[in-house]
Design an enzyme around this catalytic site. Structure first.
Site, PDB file in Angstrom:
ATOM      1  N   CYS A 238      -7.816  -5.402  12.561  1.00 18.20           N
ATOM      2  CA  CYS A 238      -6.493  -5.736  12.042  1.00 18.20           C
ATOM      3  C   CYS A 238      -6.668  -6.924  11.102  1.00 18.20           C
ATOM      4  CB  CYS A 238      -5.554  -6.098  13.186  1.00 18.20           C
ATOM      5  SG  CYS A 238      -4.018  -6.816  12.625  1.00 18.20           S
ATOM      6  N   CYS A 269      -8.405   1.109   3.168  1.00 17.19           N
ATOM      7  CA  CYS A 269      -8.965  -0.039   2.458  1.00 17.19           C
ATOM      8  C   CYS A 269      -8.810  -1.339   3.241  1.00 17.19           C
ATOM      9  CB  CYS A 269      -8.346  -0.175   1.068  1.00 17.19           C
ATOM     10  SG  CYS A 269      -6.595  -0.563   1.071  1.00 17.19           S
ATOM     11  N   CYS A 279      -4.924   3.669  -2.698  1.00 19.62           N
ATOM     12  CA  CYS A 279      -5.857   2.532  -2.637  1.00 19.62           C
ATOM     13  C   CYS A 279      -6.416   2.218  -4.030  1.00 19.62           C
ATOM     14  CB  CYS A 279      -7.012   2.827  -1.703  1.00 19.62           C
ATOM     15  SG  CYS A 279      -6.520   3.140  -0.018  1.00 19.62           S
ATOM     16  N   CYS A 319      17.751 -11.557  -1.002  1.00 18.93           N
ATOM     17  CA  CYS A 319      18.771 -10.738  -1.652  1.00 18.93           C
ATOM     18  C   CYS A 319      18.837 -11.038  -3.145  1.00 18.93           C
ATOM     19  CB  CYS A 319      20.107 -11.021  -1.002  1.00 18.93           C
ATOM     20  SG  CYS A 319      21.489 -10.282  -1.839  1.00 18.93           S
ATOM     21  N   CYS A 335      18.090  -8.033 -13.191  1.00 20.69           N
ATOM     22  CA  CYS A 335      18.402  -7.758 -14.592  1.00 20.69           C
ATOM     23  C   CYS A 335      19.162  -8.915 -15.238  1.00 20.69           C
ATOM     24  CB  CYS A 335      19.193  -6.461 -14.716  1.00 20.69           C
ATOM     25  SG  CYS A 335      20.828  -6.564 -13.978  1.00 20.69           S
TER      26      CYS A 335
END
Lengths: 516, 147
Positions: A238, A269, A279, A319, A335
């Site tokens: 891990c 990977c 990957c 957010c 934007c």
């Protein structure tokens, strides 16, 4: 700069109610916290399909693709399952334990292949692994003779000298010193051979245990344990810092796996989970990111100016609905347009994910510089959105801890609600993080996707997911805990999870079905 | 030093039963020997004399000695102009069973098998980058494992 606390009306709140039905948020499943059983018997597949279905494998994990049964293993599990493998091999092949270990290592822990080869051509296997089945203990020299140790040059009674099956004798102390130096040198000590040049006899594991001191043997055991993961294509460490667990996947061909520590990573990977992009695309992307990071344009992705008052703004939440702390102007972080334009009245709240190549009609001859500029523009379009989701994801990961506090708070406010009643918050946060993680990589995937119908459909799904994700992020971050609307959060979570699933399935199976 | 006795015995042996073309020189410091190596007859190095310097680490022979040519450095494909030698047994291929005399024999055979007198291809680059370092600090890619 402050985040907006205003609750906005979801532009398409009707769509929040559609669910797939296969996600049961009410059920009590602590699945991912359980340690998986790592049974090394041959019927491991059956076990996974049978008993375990109620535990880990029922967890609503949308980042998981088909044929991907996997188990998270703690350091202790690793040692145990390794020992089980060695014992199993020892019993089936009828070879000593130390040799069973050496054979498994020589076969990268592919037990099935080892068994097949062993029963097919036993001598070849033994030769390949450099072991000697009948002769793997230390030999003593002739007690009636004096012998000189070729390392320390001291004379000993032959009975005090040791050798492997090759009869290359060393005194006990030098044999010990030699092996301890090999162990100090690193994991290659697992392949330690007789110290005589060009002699290939492997030192058996049990001999190492016999002769070296405890400290060195514990290092040696650690190398053996590591080899179980390092040399084994079906187990991966891990990547989360200080986790120390490994994930076992019997198929070995899956993409995203989840460790008990809730870290999701790519089994191929070893990097953070990056579905839907592949990957190789990720490698290309990361290299590009590194190359482009020096350009001034890149810096603009990290801070932005308020479109109204031009004050520099750094994002402090996940957010995209921003309210400038100075002039109170509300705008979209992506934007930079007025937030009002993102309402349902103007055709959907989130209209900032699509990259439209500039109209180039009539301009057949482009100079290199123009091409480069266009390419950079395209890249920046995708990169800004990628970086934005990346940043949001990091902030939302902090939300995970806050969620625990919120859940406690809620159980205290309402005496009638139990932990199970507030668990939906945890689910919501996890789903948010999952969506964010995938959204981030949808921009890598999208960048390498050719223009066409497939891309249009993909961007449609992406936009859809982005909208719900933003909505979920907004509810979780901006609503005071006592005002949490349980039903709304559950519906939004479900809606986001379904969309994520659709997007991932679509991108892996192909979105456009060709008609025959 | 753990193995002083071994070094003393090695020295005794090499002095009592000399090998042709190998002469032990200054050994006033037991941890740093100077050995003379003569080019073998019938080879490109016939008539030439080279000097080797052996530095023994504290855990010799478990760890390999540091061996370099000093003074007149032979022109050979595996010998850098700063005296460093590219030979497997001096680094990864070392075994505690090997000794000063086996190293000298290996080096003699390495010189004898040469068909032309050239420096290693990457000589300039290597010498520039390893200035002042021990050859044991580098990572060796062995050009030739035959010797």
């Amino acid at each position: 700069m402050s985040k907006s606390n205003k609750k906005i009306q979801s532009p398409q709140s009707d769509s929040m109610d559609d669910t797939d039905g296969d996600i049961d948020y009410g059920s009590d499943e602590g699945g991912s916290d359980e340690e998986g059983d790592f049974d090394e018997d041959e019927d491991i597949e059956i076990e996974i399909e049978g008993e375990e279905t109620d535990g880990i494998y029922d967890d609503t994990d949308l980042n998981r693709s088909k044929n991907s049964d996997f188990t998270s293993l703690s350091a202790e599990d690793l040692i145990n399952s390794q020992q089980e493998q060695v014992i199993h091999c020892h019993e089936v092949l009828g070879v000593p334990l130390g040799i069973a270990g050496a054979l498994l290592r020589a076969y990268a822990w592919d037990k099935e292949k080892l068994f097949l080869d062993f029963f097919d051509n036993r001598d070849k296997v033994i030769k390949k692994a450099n072991v000697n089945l009948n002769d793997y203990v230390f030999h003593k020299g002739d007690a009636k003779k004096e012998m000189t140790c070729p390392v320390c040059y001291d004379d000993y009674n032959g009975g005090l000298m040791l050798s492997l099956s090759c009869k290359h004798f060393l005194c006990r102390r030098c044999m010990k010193d030699y092996l301890e130096v090999e162990i100090k040198d690193g994991p290659a000590c697992l392949h330690a051979k007789c110290p005589y040049p060009k002699c290939n006899v492997l030192v058996d594991e049990t001999l190492v245990k016999d002769i070296v001191d405890k400290k060195h043997y514990s290092t040696y055991s650690k190398f053996i344990a590591r080899s179980f993961v390092d040399d084994n294509p079906r187990i991966k460490w891990c990547p989360a810092p200080d986790c120390g667990r490994a994930v076992y996947c019997p198929e070995g061909i899956t993409d995203t796996v989840t460790c008990t520590c809730s870290c999701k990573f790519c089994f191929q990977c070893g990097k953070e989970s990056h579905v839907p992009c592949s990957c190789s695309e990720l490698v290309k992307w990361l290299k590009k990111e590194k190359d482009e990071s020096e350009t001034a344009t890149w810096l603009t992705a990290n801070t932005k100016d308020c479109p109204k008052c031009n004050r520099s703004i750094e994002k402090n939440g996940g957010c995209n609905h921003m309210t400038c702390s100075l002039c109170k102007y509300e705008f979209c972080w992506v934007c930079m347009e007025d937030w009002k334009d993102h309402s349902s009245g103007t055709g959907g709240y989130y209209k900032c994910n699509r990259y439209k190549p500039e109209e180039l009609a009539g301009r057949t001859k482009e100079t290199d510089r123009e091409t480069a500029r266009r390419e950079l523009q395209k890249y920046m379009h995708y990169f800004k959105r990628y970086a934005n989701h990346d940043k949001s994801q990091k902030l939302e990961k902090q939300l995970r801890e806050k969620a625990q506090d919120k859940m406690k708070e809620l159980t205290q406010i309402n005496k009638y609600s139990s932990w199970v009643d507030v668990e939906y918050i945890q689910k919501a946060v996890q789903t948010l993080i999952d969506c964010r993680g995938s959204l981030k990589y949808t921009y890598v995937y999208g960048y390498y996707l050719d223009e066409g119908q497939e891309k249009n459909l993909f961007e449609y799904l992406q936009e859809d997911l982005e909208r719900v994700t933003e909505r979920l992020s907004e509810i979780l971050e901006s609503t005071p805990v006592e005002q949490f609307d349980r039903d709304e959060i559950i519906a939004t979570t479900r809606s986001a999870a379904t969309r994520l699933q659709h997007l991932l399935e679509g991108s892996s199976n192909g979105l456009v079905v060709e008609r025959k | 030093m753990q193995y002083t006795k071994r070094l003393q015995k090695e020295l005794q042996k090499i002095q009592s039963t000399p090998i042709e073309g190998i002469t032990v020189g200054d050994v006033s410091n037991l941890q740093k020997w100077v050995v003379q190596l003569d080019g073998a007859k019938g080879t490109l190095y016939e008539g030439e004399h080279f000097t080797l310097q052996f530095c023994f680490p504290n855990n010799y022979p478990l760890e390999s000695p540091e061996v370099i040519f000093i003074g007149n450095v032979p022109i050979h494909e595996h010998v850098y102009s700063n005296g460093h030698i590219c030979l497997n047994v001096l680094y990864d291929g070392w075994s505690p069973v090997l000794s000063v005399s086996t190293i000298c024999l290996s080096l003699q055979s390495m010189l004898s098998s040469a068909t032309q007198k050239v420096r290693p291809r990457d000589n300039d680059n290597y010498v520039r980058n390893c200035f002042g370092k021990s050859p044991k600090q580098g990572r060796w890619l062995f050009h030739d494992d035959k010797v």
